[in-house]
Write an enzyme that holds these catalytic residues in place. Structure first.
Site, PDB file in Angstrom:
ATOM      1  N   CYS A 141      -0.144   7.292  -5.980  1.00 10.61           N
ATOM      2  CA  CYS A 141      -0.309   5.979  -6.616  1.00 10.61           C
ATOM      3  C   CYS A 141      -1.396   5.161  -5.929  1.00 10.61           C
ATOM      4  O   CYS A 141      -2.231   4.547  -6.590  1.00 10.61           O
ATOM      5  CB  CYS A 141       1.013   5.217  -6.629  1.00 10.61           C
ATOM      6  SG  CYS A 141       1.810   5.075  -5.021  1.00 10.61           S
ATOM      7  N   HIS A 221       2.464  -2.074  -4.426  1.00 14.46           N
ATOM      8  CA  HIS A 221       1.558  -2.071  -3.277  1.00 14.46           C
ATOM      9  C   HIS A 221       0.470  -3.126  -3.523  1.00 14.46           C
ATOM     10  O   HIS A 221       0.243  -3.555  -4.654  1.00 14.46           O
ATOM     11  CB  HIS A 221       0.849  -0.720  -3.138  1.00 14.46           C
ATOM     12  CG  HIS A 221       1.748   0.462  -2.972  1.00 14.46           C
ATOM     13  ND1 HIS A 221       2.631   0.588  -1.934  1.00 14.46           N
ATOM     14  CD2 HIS A 221       1.871   1.597  -3.705  1.00 14.46           C
ATOM     15  CE1 HIS A 221       3.275   1.754  -2.041  1.00 14.46           C
ATOM     16  NE2 HIS A 221       2.839   2.372  -3.115  1.00 14.46           N
ATOM     17  N   GLN A 302       3.545   1.253  -8.045  1.00  7.32           N
ATOM     18  CA  GLN A 302       3.678   2.606  -7.472  1.00  7.32           C
ATOM     19  C   GLN A 302       4.493   3.554  -8.336  1.00  7.32           C
ATOM     20  O   GLN A 302       4.355   4.767  -8.244  1.00  7.32           O
ATOM     21  CB  GLN A 302       4.297   2.516  -6.066  1.00  7.32           C
ATOM     22  CG  GLN A 302       5.806   2.232  -6.033  1.00  7.32           C
ATOM     23  CD  GLN A 302       6.151   0.759  -6.184  1.00  7.32           C
ATOM     24  OE1 GLN A 302       5.283  -0.089  -6.303  1.00  7.32           O
ATOM     25  NE2 GLN A 302       7.445   0.441  -6.161  1.00  7.32           N
TER      26      GLN A 302
END
Lengths: 338, 338
Positions: A141, A221, A302
């Site tokens: 990811c 993230h 993600q």
């Protein structure tokens, strides 16, 4: 109509299954689980997928739970044109022998090493490399996030060096046993991290150095990116390129999208399956060229950004579409990607 | 024996008061509060400080709460050689007029603009600039953290450019009304952030660019630092310099200090007042020179790293010690700093 088996129906696998089912040129012929949990049950009862089990000795457990199984993973892959392997990282290498024996093509995820397949995949940057091949690996990811924006910037900016600090979610929303709750964890504490080299598996020759840490959030993230460039580029040119690129979203903090939490709320407003945000959002306010350096901040969902990449990887391996942009457009349309 | 008044007995002020009380060449002649809360009560009942009130009209509230007051802030500063102003950012500029009228020297905190005093302070990098002056400003916790390590590295590395990404704690441990709980917030979303220019107020001529964000933790900030250098430096030289520097700690993630939570636990084991960690911990594993670039990761205990700096600033303004290293050593010894 190509037949796709999904080995491992967890965070990524269940999303890939739905994305395959949404396409008109491929179908899900089965998904696999090793435990009769809520995901096994919903795969069968809500989604209507044929469920195969990874550990044949557990057939009784599924029977007891009242979850119907169609056979074992070895049965499943006999019927498949390609297997998307979404099993945990350590199991992948063992599975490769099984796939080879069955003569079935396979797509791995970023949890595996590049060396397992010798080939890694991103639909924008290196689709052609996997065309017609037997095995490939969709990069992680984070690597997908970095590659999407960097390969969009690459044609207009003569990139000298990329530095990125990746602030990673501590765990996925359903991982109740993982942390951290109230701490910042350098992860790895060693610098540079492995993420930089991973970008090079899909963007040959690029100089990328990364540092990474974990923080107490489950949603997304976040990346802080500094790109040294050799030529003169205007901030607006970068914004224009990112806005034109599909699977990348230029978002405005000033419009209430100033955090990962608000971005996830946005995905809900878009009516996305599982509230997924397949695109990489880049904060417009952060995009700034100062002298010979471009700065920007982006986020990565993600659980879902790699899902459309898996669909394109299927088309590449099975030679269903030779033009990466056509495959991307087709995948996007079926999945409602902006 | 110099007389020090602390205006504002909150997160920083209460720590500065205790640090002043620990020295043998200065004493606390009063602390101030605007509300009769638990901090007011403990200042008087546990610590034995004379308590002055910032808003005279509230004397009755303190009386009702049974907290003894010694007078108003204006009374307090009459007796002082120096005031350490730890009031919230917006009140400082108003106070300066009061200090000028009373003819008392004053030290501000990093929440104020550099322009308020025209002078900023870090004990390692520019102690001499504030020597004998009337007003100075101890730079913020983050700027102090960056400056401590960069000014330690500066003499051996010919610094070309510094890039730093600052992962900031969302709020202090006692700030129950602030977040974020489960999100990453670019803050500011605009790049570069104001932190880089702030470093320049105490390290003239250095080229520093910063990006900053907030995460859901209360314990410490964390910094990811990339230093481009013009000369050849070995990783071990950097480690040696950081190990020699007081108020900087080289810590090993492998020894169980791999996160900010563990660092705070370490401060408890050291028996620190309020579990404070005045030093800037730098992760040994992260220190790495690759080609012409040095990488490292550090943490900042936002509530306490500036506290010893305030003590040194007092000695500089009051001309109590002309040698910064002697003041630093004296402060450290009294506070138990490693």
């Amino acid at each position: 109509m190509k037949s796709v088996a999904i080995n491992g129906y967890g965070t990524i696998g269940k999303r890939v299954a739905d994305a395959v089912a949404a396409q008109d040129d491929m179908k899900v012929i089965g998904v696999s689980k090793t435990r009769p949990n809520y995901e096994s049950r919903t795969a069968v009862e809500e989604k209507g997928y044929d469920l195969y089990i990874g550990i044949p000795e557990r057939a009784d457990q599924f029977k007891e739970a009242g979850i119907e199984i169609a056979g074992t993973v070895e049965d499943m892959i006999q019927e498949a044109d390609v297997v998307v392997d979404c099993t945990p990282g350590t199991i992948g290498p063992q599975n490769l022998e099984m796939y080879k024996k069955a003569g079935v093509k396979a797509i791995y995820q970023g949890g595996e090493d590049h060396e397992l397949t010798g080939l890694s995949f991103n639909a924008i940057s290196n689709y052609d490399d996997s065309y017609g091949k037997d095995y490939t690996r969709v990069v992680s990811c984070n690597t997908t996030g970095l590659t999407r924006t960097l390969s969009t910037i690459d044609p207009i900016a003569d990139i000298k060096k990329v530095r990125a600090v990746m602030v990673r979610r501590g765990s996925d929303p359903s991982e109740v046993k993982k942390g951290p709750i109230n701490s910042i964890v350098p992860n790895p504490p060693k610098v540079p991290s492995h993420h930089g080299p991973d970008v090079k598996t899909v963007m040959e020759g690029i100089d990328v150095t990364t540092m990474a840490l974990l923080v107490p959030t489950t949603l997304m993230h976040q990346h802080n990116i500094m790109v040294e460039i050799n030529n003169e580029v205007e901030t607006q040119e970068i914004i224009d390129a990112l806005e034109k690129r599909s699977r990348v979203l230029v978002v405005d903090a000033s419009e209430g999208l100033g955090s990962t939490a608000e971005l996830m709320e946005y995905a809900k407003e878009l009516g996305r399956n599982r509230n997924d945000l397949y695109e990489i959002p880049v904060w417009r306010e952060s995009i700034n060229v100062v002298g010979n350096e471009l700065y920007y901040m982006q986020a990565v969902h993600q659980e879902s950004d790699v899902v459309p990449e898996n669909i394109d990887a299927i088309r590449a391996l099975l030679e269903m579409e030779s033009d990466n942009e056509k495959s991307i457009a087709k995948t996007n349309k079926a999945m409602g990607i902006l």
